[in-house]
Design a protein around this motif. Structure first.
Motif, mmCIF file in Angstrom:
data_model
loop_
_atom_site.group_PDB
_atom_site.id
_atom_site.type_symbol
_atom_site.label_atom_id
_atom_site.label_comp_id
_atom_site.label_asym_id
_atom_site.label_seq_id
_atom_site.Cartn_x
_atom_site.Cartn_y
_atom_site.Cartn_z
ATOM 1 N N ALA A 315 46.213 80.806 31.059
ATOM 2 C CA ALA A 315 45.870 81.774 32.106
ATOM 3 C C ALA A 315 44.788 81.194 33.024
ATOM 4 C CB ALA A 315 45.387 83.076 31.479
ATOM 5 N N GLU A 316 43.835 80.517 32.414
ATOM 6 C CA GLU A 316 42.753 79.891 33.181
ATOM 7 C C GLU A 316 43.327 78.793 34.101
ATOM 8 O OE1 GLU A 316 39.418 80.260 33.199
ATOM 9 O OE2 GLU A 316 38.946 78.409 34.312
ATOM 10 N N ASP A 318 46.427 78.597 35.205
ATOM 11 C CA ASP A 318 47.229 79.219 36.263
ATOM 12 C C ASP A 318 46.330 79.766 37.378
ATOM 13 O OD1 ASP A 318 49.388 78.594 34.722
ATOM 14 O OD2 ASP A 318 49.984 80.658 34.253
ATOM 15 N N ALA A 319 45.184 80.316 36.985
ATOM 16 C CA ALA A 319 44.267 80.885 37.980
ATOM 17 C C ALA A 319 43.724 79.767 38.873
ATOM 18 C CB ALA A 319 43.124 81.606 37.278
ATOM 19 N N LEU A 320 43.440 78.648 38.243
ATOM 20 C CA LEU A 320 42.931 77.500 38.980
ATOM 21 C C LEU A 320 43.970 76.972 39.985
ATOM 22 C CD1 LEU A 320 40.912 75.380 36.640
ATOM 23 C CD2 LEU A 320 41.948 74.254 38.564
ATOM 24 N N ALA A 322 46.386 78.736 41.287
ATOM 25 C CA ALA A 322 46.596 79.729 42.346
ATOM 26 C C ALA A 322 45.514 79.567 43.417
ATOM 27 C CB ALA A 322 46.560 81.135 41.749
ATOM 28 N N LYS A 323 44.303 79.297 42.967
ATOM 29 C CA LYS A 323 43.197 79.081 43.907
ATOM 30 C C LYS A 323 43.475 77.839 44.773
ATOM 31 C CE LYS A 323 38.500 78.614 43.153
ATOM 32 N NZ LYS A 323 37.451 78.405 42.158
#
Ligand code: AMP
Ligand code: TRP
Length: 349
Positions: A315-316, A318-320, A322-323
């Protein structure tokens, strides 16, 4: 390689404010391997010190050959984790997944319409890959692959593209397409330079030193994956094919196996090949292999362990990503809008 050589190889003033680089590596195979790590990733890490760097995972390119969807998802995350574990700093560089930035495909279409059939079918990678199953059964995506690659690059207006030697032809095509477009529609794209490392641009298969190290290696022992255990790394180096004779010297023609080991040694330690040869004067191939096995384990072990730590928190990751994609789109959309306007498309609302 020192920063000075790096800048010299770059061909433009590396100190130009905002000078940019961009590159990507396909998320296929079981993992990145020692060849792509030394030929590309280590060079990327060096470029991010000096440049505004964009690194992405070309998942659109990956589906030019059949992929299992679940494995592809996993490979994209693993590749992102390997970029970071290998030294790409996602705070400093923009790290993203290609399919998250639709402008790549949109610009690719425009460029496809500027590319000749002959020009596309002359690309070595297309010829090699399509020859495997017969040219008629090869997907059209394999033919247009380098044009999508040109779009990947030109959207970001980079000064340089750090890659291994085998990508030179694709960068040449990118330059040709950019020049053609600029000539026809007016100045739009920067003409990028390839950045190819002086040492390590072509790492050879450990079992078959006539071929480059690649995921399609004929023997698994020819290839060191970044996911390999310490034991596997050491074993593959110690069982590397060496050449006739006993003398340790660098000679690509007469001693490709030993020269390959010397190259790997040089890249991993930062010592010059000349210094290493001097150090091993009078010693046997076995000495070199035992020492190199230890160096490789010390260097690659932490990269492997950090990769698996990062993969423990998808999840971490994927968030990175997306940013990174949001940052990439900010740049890509400016170039795409200009290119669309130049070819004569009406502005959308
Ligand atoms: P690939 O693994 O073919 O997707 O290539 C990813 C990147 O690694 C590209 O920039 C290649 O030029 C580079 N590369 C791949 N294999 C090697 C190798 N054996 N030696 C040096 N560079 C390589
Ligand atoms: N074709 C490259 C490879 O096989 C991957 C790639 C896709 C790439 N788009 C790119 C590399 C843009 C540099 C720039 O490794």
């Amino acid at each position: 390689m020192t920063d000075r050589t790096q800048s010299a190889a770059f061909g433009v003033a590396a100190t130009e404010p905002g000078a940019r680089v961009l590159s990507g590596m396909q998320p296929t195979g079981d993992s990145l391997h020692l060849g792509s790590y030394m030929g590309a990733l280590l060079n990327w890490v060096r470029t991010q010190e000096q440049f505004d760097a964009y690194f992405f995972i070309p998942d659109l390119h990956a589906i030019t050959v059949p992929q299992d969807p679940a494995q592809l998802r996993q490979a994209v995350r693993r590749t992102a984790a390997q970029y970071i574990a290998g030294g790409i700093d996602p705070e400093r560089s923009t790290l993203f997944v290609q399919s998250h930035v639709p402008e790549h495909v949109q610009l690719a279409w425009v460029l496809m319409c500027q590319t000749g059939m002959g020009e596309a079918s002359r690309m070595t990678q297309f010829k090699d890959k399509s020859a495997k199953g017969g040219a008629d059964s090869a997907g059209v995506g394999l033919l247009t692959y380098p044009i999508l690659q040109a779009a990947d690059i030109l959207l970001y207006q980079p000064h340089g593209v750090p890659v291994g030697e085998d990508q030179k032809q694709h960068i040449e095509l990118t330059r040709d397409l950019a020049q053609r477009f600029n000539h026809r529609f007016g100045e739009t794209f920067r003409i990028p330079e390839p950045i190819i490392p002086e040492v390590g641009a072509r790492i050879l298969d450990l079992q078959e030193p006539a071929a480059k190290m690649s995921k399609s290696a004929s023997s698994p022992n020819g290839l060191i994956n970044l996911t390999d255990t310490d034991k596997q790394i050491a074993k593959k180096i110690k069982s590397a094919v060496t050449d006739d004779g006993t003398e340790i010297r660098f000679d690509r023609e007469a001693k490709p196996g030993v020269s390959n080991l010397l190259t790997i040694y040089s890249v991993l330690t930062g010592k010059t090949v000349g210094d290493i040869v001097a150090e091993y004067q009078g010693k046997m191939y076995g000495h070199l292999k035992v020492d190199l096995a230890e160096i490789a384990v010390q260097h690659l072990g932490p990269v492997r362990d950090r990769t698996s730590e990062l993969l423990d928190d998808p999840a971490e990751l994927d968030a990175l990503l997306a940013k990174g994609a949001a940052k990439a789109r900010d740049v890509a959309t400016v170039t795409l809008t200009e290119a669309y306007q130049k070819v004569g498309f009406l502005p959308g609302t």
